[in-house]
Motif scaffolding. Structure first.
Motif, short mmCIF file in Angstrom:
data_model
loop_
_atom_site.label_atom_id
_atom_site.label_comp_id
_atom_site.label_asym_id
_atom_site.label_seq_id
_atom_site.Cartn_x
_atom_site.Cartn_y
_atom_site.Cartn_z
N HIS A 1 2.48 9.56 -5.83
CA HIS A 1 2.66 10.98 -5.51
C HIS A 1 4.03 11.55 -5.84
O HIS A 1 4.15 12.76 -5.99
CB HIS A 1 2.38 11.20 -4.02
CG HIS A 1 0.93 11.13 -3.69
ND1 HIS A 1 0.04 12.11 -4.05
CD2 HIS A 1 0.20 10.19 -3.07
CE1 HIS A 1 -1.17 11.78 -3.65
NE2 HIS A 1 -1.11 10.61 -3.05
N GLY B 1 -2.06 2.68 -7.36
CA GLY B 1 -2.22 3.90 -6.55
C GLY B 1 -3.24 4.83 -7.17
O GLY B 1 -4.11 5.37 -6.49
N GLU C 1 1.25 4.46 -2.59
CA GLU C 1 1.21 5.84 -2.13
C GLU C 1 2.40 6.62 -2.68
O GLU C 1 2.26 7.70 -3.26
CB GLU C 1 1.22 5.82 -0.60
CG GLU C 1 1.55 7.09 0.11
CD GLU C 1 1.96 6.79 1.57
OE1 GLU C 1 1.58 5.74 2.10
OE2 GLU C 1 2.69 7.62 2.15
N VAL D 1 -4.29 6.68 -0.25
CA VAL D 1 -2.91 6.76 -0.73
C VAL D 1 -2.31 8.15 -0.50
O VAL D 1 -1.35 8.51 -1.16
CB VAL D 1 -2.80 6.38 -2.23
CG1 VAL D 1 -2.88 4.89 -2.41
CG2 VAL D 1 -3.85 7.08 -3.04
N ARG E 1 0.84 -1.19 0.00
CA ARG E 1 0.00 0.00 0.00
C ARG E 1 0.88 1.25 0.00
O ARG E 1 0.60 2.22 -0.70
CB ARG E 1 -0.90 0.01 1.23
CG ARG E 1 -2.06 1.00 1.16
CD ARG E 1 -2.45 1.51 2.52
NE ARG E 1 -1.32 2.06 3.25
CZ ARG E 1 -0.78 3.23 3.00
NH1 ARG E 1 -1.26 3.99 2.05
NH2 ARG E 1 0.27 3.64 3.70
N HIS E 2 1.96 1.18 0.78
CA HIS E 2 2.87 2.31 0.86
C HIS E 2 3.53 2.58 -0.50
O HIS E 2 3.71 3.73 -0.89
CB HIS E 2 3.93 2.02 1.92
CG HIS E 2 4.95 3.09 2.06
ND1 HIS E 2 4.64 4.35 2.50
CD2 HIS E 2 6.27 3.11 1.79
CE1 HIS E 2 5.73 5.09 2.51
NE2 HIS E 2 6.74 4.37 2.08
N GLU F 1 -6.87 5.84 -5.48
CA GLU F 1 -7.34 7.20 -5.23
C GLU F 1 -8.71 7.42 -5.87
O GLU F 1 -9.61 8.00 -5.28
CB GLU F 1 -6.33 8.21 -5.76
CG GLU F 1 -6.85 9.63 -5.67
CD GLU F 1 -5.77 10.68 -5.75
OE1 GLU F 1 -4.68 10.45 -5.18
OE2 GLU F 1 -6.01 11.73 -6.37
N SER G 1 -1.41 8.65 4.82
CA SER G 1 -2.15 7.39 4.70
C SER G 1 -1.41 6.22 5.35
O SER G 1 -1.90 5.10 5.30
CB SER G 1 -2.40 7.07 3.24
OG SER G 1 -1.19 6.82 2.59
#
Lengths: 549, 535
Positions: A53, A83, A49, A95, A45-46, A87, A100
């Motif tokens: 971004h 990601g 993220e 994310v 998940r990271h 979103e 998050s």
């Protein structure tokens, strides 16, 4: 018959979705890592993220202490797409950069995360299994046998408990890497060399760039392709060296082009100047492409971590127990070399056999589909064997690496159904300590029962009954092998029972993980021997072929 | 060739296979334990608490001092079932010292503070999983009640048995949403199965009596567990009256093939039959109510809460959904609004619609000893109550589509060819109509793939080798596929925020779409039933 195809795919997905409701690794930071929150789930998940971004140059540099990206570029690109979807479909909060972290407890988001796995699984792994089994089916089918047998084989291959538990329970994307590898095997084995080399090596490069672990297959694939480069081709007027050179160049070119396409952004762009780097002073060492590339490579292969990781069912962990204590007997700086040598030794049979098979492959005067099937079968045996060699003897082995041996082995159902089913159970069993940490004990039992029901209740057809050997055949080796399988199943059950009943003695806190490690190692050695056995037969027949002509 | 063409490997499935299937499917249900559960979970948890902690006199009065809406509103036998679950040695053992199950799990709690522990959820879910044994038993009784040569096998099991026990509707309702429908369906199917067994040519005089008694007692028991089945009462009454009370037991020697079945045999009442049957049924109906005789008005207000309105929050796909839809449209167009439909009108319409089923289905089935008509009548009655009942829940469609499976899963029967298609369509639409019940996005994939798997299996069993022209089949199935795809897309794939103010649109489309389709199926079933008698 379309309906039964839909049924098989839906059932396979249904079980995956059921497992998806269970705990993921590190949920509520249960047995989480000390440095960061959670486990593989939070890591993935990271990565969604950070890739979504940050500019691409930062990806391998951003806050390396908190689940820094350490998978190859293709994983990063997939994370980027996921990601974006996260979103848009679930919400920006899932994310949001930095904010998050530890995002958990939202069932919709969990379902989304699970969906990214099963969608990729269904798009990549499912068709690979389907088409490989379809090719093998051509070799094995009999006039009387029905398509149902083929579909049942597909279903059983897609219900492998260990794969489901790791990808859809623990949370990883192994089926993407495994699926890409299987696709590459599918193409590589094709009798038309240029088709096989281009598509096969593209797929294998993609697999390597999704998960570095697929390197376990590399020696075998290299050996086989080298064999194909130097393949005997009596009909052709081109000299062997010229053919070899041409083919090798084509292969190399394809691999290089694929790699460059995936890697160029990381070579061209480094981290932004205002990104705080963990390793101070490393910014100066980022001037050249080579330095940036080396950094990414060091992220993917952290060689400094050492030979041993946890209690894995491999030789080093098994030999590190009380009376032997191999770790104390071999000097630390020799350990990697010892591992390298042992791995090399264990993978030799598969590499040599596949080289010979590759050389002989274009000489046979058979229908293309039968040739395809024969080579594919050998490649599957070889990949299983080589993956076991790495799993048993190489360094930094993880419990989950056994999936690399399992995936090809799970498709050999018409070669040796006993081995195939036994492998499924063994692979799942060796993961038990890991699954306990993940709180996946119940799914472990359930998926094993579902799998066992599938193999015992669905396969009632004569073809497989003939393959399942009986002791009356007088086939000594086969019979012993069957007995060994049954004994080992009993032993696995006994260990489970002991773990439930016997309290762990205080002076031996790791008793059961160690027992698991030793038992698993023994079983894996057995499995490796089995693969060598069949590679010997295949290699020998490859050697005999030219003389017959 | 599909596996349906392979005859059963053994004549009857081994108990090992049956157990393996049950255990494996139970494993799937166990894995569903962490999934969504509705307020029905709180309802059943509260009923366990009521039956555990309160004297029987207070069961139908208690509402935890007005702090819970989950009051007991099922008939007494269901309350006894809950009593059994909350007061037995196993539960006592689990709850002993809070060791395995927390005491709080079975305590009377206000709705504001009733979050169950993980162990509590596992305990409740396990009772549902275990009670599914009843479903398997009932489905087995009914699936094997036809003569063996007629049964369509899938592997070594009757196809209708497999299609029932793996029914995704029951999976969603019982093991996700949380209810005990599987158990109730088991009783219902077993009751129908015993009725059917007597119509086999081989049945003896003893079986003639015992099976009819069993069927009547089981149905009476079912009524005292869930009164939703009340609308099947007339069907049972007519059938048993004609088949059991107005007919002699079968002769010792089965009639030869040539002699026409009851040709010109006058109808004659057998008083002894009538009396025994009434006694069995009456006792089963009455005994559960005995402790509550003095509180019947209270009990009845709990069982029949007519204040609730014609349609459920989410409209079940029935006639009233279309009625409400037309009402809404008229309202938007500033036209006249349609009159409210009181419960009495509903009941009257329902009774009227049942009549053809009673004559062409139940009566004729009893007269001709025809199992096909028998099942048709049951399906038709259930469908009528779904279509016209007051405040019908979307899950009531299962009462029709599950028995229907047993009508169409048979071999070499050209009469039921069109019904196979009908069954496929009704299953597809009926299940789709239940989709909104599990509304969380987290259950989307679960619904989709269990739906896809089940419909694929249905297609394989019912449609793949059907004796029907390709063109006709396309005409039947293509509109269905189109409707299902559009509704699934609207309901599941378009994120709800994109609808903006029209967020009710996907639900509205689903219930109206399914209603139109199911009403067409209803009419076709009626025509088929009448046509079968006429032809």
């Amino acid at each position: 018959m379309v309906s039964l195809h839909v049924l098989v795919v839906s059932l396979a997905l249904f079980v995956r979705i059921l497992v998806g409701y269970q705990h993921h690794s590190g949920e509520d930071n249960y047995h989480g890592s000390k440095r960061a929150y959670g486990g593989d789930y939070e890591a993935q998940r990271h990565w969604m993220e950070l890739t979504w971004h940050l500019p691409i140059g930062d990806w391998y540099w951003y806050d390396l202490q908190y689940w820094g990206l350490d998978y190859p570029p293709l994983t990063a690109y997939v994370s980027y797409v996921c990601g974006a979807l996260s979103e848009w479909l679930v919400g920006p909060g899932t994310v949001a950069l930095f904010k998050s972290r530890r995002y958990e407890g939202d069932p919709t988001h969990k379902a989304f995360m699970r969906a990214t796995v099963w969608v990729l699984d269904a798009l990549i792994y499912f068709p690979a299994v389907f088409f490989i089994l379809k090719v093998l089916w051509q070799l094995k089918r009999q006039e009387s046998s029905s398509t149902n047998e083929f579909l049942i084989a597909v279903l059983v291959a897609l219900l492998q408990p260990s794969i489901i538990l790791i990808d859809h329970g623990h949370f990883q994307y192994n089926t993407v890497a495994l699926g890409l590898s299987l696709w590459s095997l599918f193409f590589i084995a094709h009798p038309s060399f240029f088709l096989s080399c281009i598509y096969g090596s593209v797929f294998f490069s993609l697999a390597l760039n999704f998960k570095q672990m697929t390197l376990y297959y590399a020696p075998v694939i290299f050996a086989y392709l080298l064999g194909r480069c130097l393949a005997f081709n009596n009909g052709s007027k081109i000299p062997l060296w010229q053919q070899g050179l041409e083919r090798f160049a084509a292969l190399g070119g394809t691999v290089i082009i694929t790699f460059v396409q995936l890697w160029w952004p990381f070579l061209l762009y480094g981290p932004r100047d205002n990104l705080s780097l963990v390793e101070d002073g490393s910014r100066n060492a980022l001037r050249t492409m080579l330095q940036r590339g080396t950094h990414v490579l060091r992220r993917i292969f952290p060689l400094e971590r050492g030979l041993f990781e946890g209690k894995v069912s491999n030789l080093w962990c098994a030999l590190d127990t009380k009376p032997i204590n191999i770790r104390d007997r071999i000097p630390a700086d020799v350990q990697p070399l010892a591992a390298l040598a042992a791995t090399f030794l264990l993978m030799m049979p598969s590499c040599i056999a596949l080289f010979l098979i590759g050389r002989a492959s274009e000489q046979r005067k058979e229908a293309a589909t039968r040739q395809h099937a024969a080579d594919l079968k050998s490649l599957l045996w070889g990949c299983t064997s080589c993956a076991f060699a790495f799993f048993l003897a190489s360094f930094q082995v993880h419990e989950k690496s056994i999936l690399l041996a399992l995936a090809p082995a799970s498709l050999l159902v018409w070669e040796d159904v006993v081995f195939c089913d036994w492998m499924a159970v063994v692979a799942t069993w060796t993961m038990w300590p890991l699954l306990v940490v993940d709180r996946l004990q119940l799914p472990y039992v359930c998926t094993l029962i579902i799998f066992a029901t599938a193999i015992t209740q669905l396969r009632t057809t004569p073809l497989l009954q003939t393959i399942t050997m009986k002791p009356t055949d007088g086939d000594w080796v086969a019979w012993c092998w069957k007995i060994l399988c049954q004994l080992s199943l009993a032993a696995m059950l006994v260990l489970h029972a002991l773990e439930m009943v016997v309290p762990v003695p205080s002076h031996l806190p790791d008793l059961f993980p160690v027992l698991w490690s030793i038992g698993g190692c023994a079983l894996c050695c057995l499995a490796w021997l089995r693969t060598v056995g069949s590679l010997l037969t295949e290699g020998r027949s490859a050697l005999q072929k030219p003389k017959n002509d | 060739m599909p596996s349906t063409s392979i005859p059963a490997l053994k004549d009857t499935p081994s108990w090992v296979s049956m157990t393996a299937l049950f255990v494996a499917f139970s494993c799937c249900k166990i894995l569903l334990m962490p999934s969504y559960r509705s307020t029905d979970f709180d309802v059943h948890r509260n009923w366990l608490a009521i039956t555990r902690h309160l004297p029987i006199k207070e069961w139908y009065y208690d509402d935890v001092n007005g702090t819970t809406v989950h009051t007991l509103d099922y008939p007494p036998s269901f309350a006894y079932w809950e009593y059994l679950l909350s007061n037995n040695p196993v539960t006592q053992y689990l709850i002993h010292d809070d060791a395995l199950l927390d005491e709080r799990c079975l305590q009377l709690l206000p709705d504001s503070d009733n979050t169950p522990s993980e162990a509590c959820v596992i305990f409740h879910r396990s009772t549902v999983i275990l009670s599914d044994i009843m479903l398997w038993w009932g489905a087995w009784v009914m699936a094997t009640s036809s003569s063996p040569s007629q049964i369509l096998f899938l592997g070594q099991f009757p196809a209708s048995f497999l299609l029932t026990v793996f029914h995704p509707g029951l999976l969603w309702l019982d093991h996700v949403h949380f209810q005990y429908n599987g158990m109730l369906f088991g009783i219902f199917l077993a009751s129908l199965g015993y009725l059917m067994k007597v119509n086999n040519s081989s049945s003896t005089e003893r079986e003639f009596h015992v099976h009819h008694w069993k069927a009547a007692v089981l149905f009476a028991l079912l009524l005292t567990m869930k009164h939703l089945f009340l609308t099947l009462g007339p069907f049972y009454f007519v059938y048993l009256l004609r088949r059991y009370c107005l007919e002699p037991p079968p002769p010792k020697q089965p009639p030869s093939q040539n002699s026409p079945l009851n040709s010109a045999k006058p109808i004659q009442l057998y008083p002894l039959h009538l009396i025994t049957l009434s006694m069995y049924t009456g006792t089963t109906l009455l005994v559960p109510f005995l402790p509550f005789l003095r509180q019947m008005p209270q009990l009845l207000t709990r069982l029949f809460p007519f204040g609730r309105g014609l349609v459920h929050d989410y409209w079940a796909a029935n006639v009233w959904a279309l009625y409400s839809f037309v009402d809404k449209v008229l309202g938007l167009a500033h036209g006249p609004s349609l009159p409210d439909v009181p419960a009495s009108v509903c009941a009257l319409l329902l009774l009227l619609s049942l009549l053809p089923g009673l004559y062409f289905g139940a009566w004729k089935a009893a007269e001709e000893h025809d199992n096909k008509k028998l099942v048709t009548a049951a399906v038709y009655s259930a469908l009528c109550s779904f279509m016209l009942g007051f405040h019908v829940h979307e899950k009531a469609i299962l009462n029709a589509i599950i028995p229907l499976l047993f009508l169409v899963c048979n071999k070499n029967d050209n009469n039921t060819t069109s019904l196979r298609v009908l069954c496929f369509q009704m299953t597809a639409l009926g299940l789709l109509g239940i989709f909104p019940l599990l509304f969380r996005p987290a259950e989307m994939a679960l619904k989709l793939f269990s739906y896809a798997a089940y419909m694929a299996l249905c297609y394989h069993v019912l449609i793949e080798r059907i004796n029907m022209s390709r063109q006709r089949l396309m005409m039947e199935l293509l509109p269905l596929v189109a409707v299902v795809m559009v509704l699934v897309a609207l309901l599941e794939f378009v994120p709800i925020r994109l609808y903006g103010k029209l967020e009710f649109l996907p639900l509205l489309c689903t219930s109206v779409g399914c209603a139109v389709g199911l009403i067409l199926c209803w009419i076709r079933l009626l025509l088929w039933m009448v046509g079968m008698t006429a032809g």
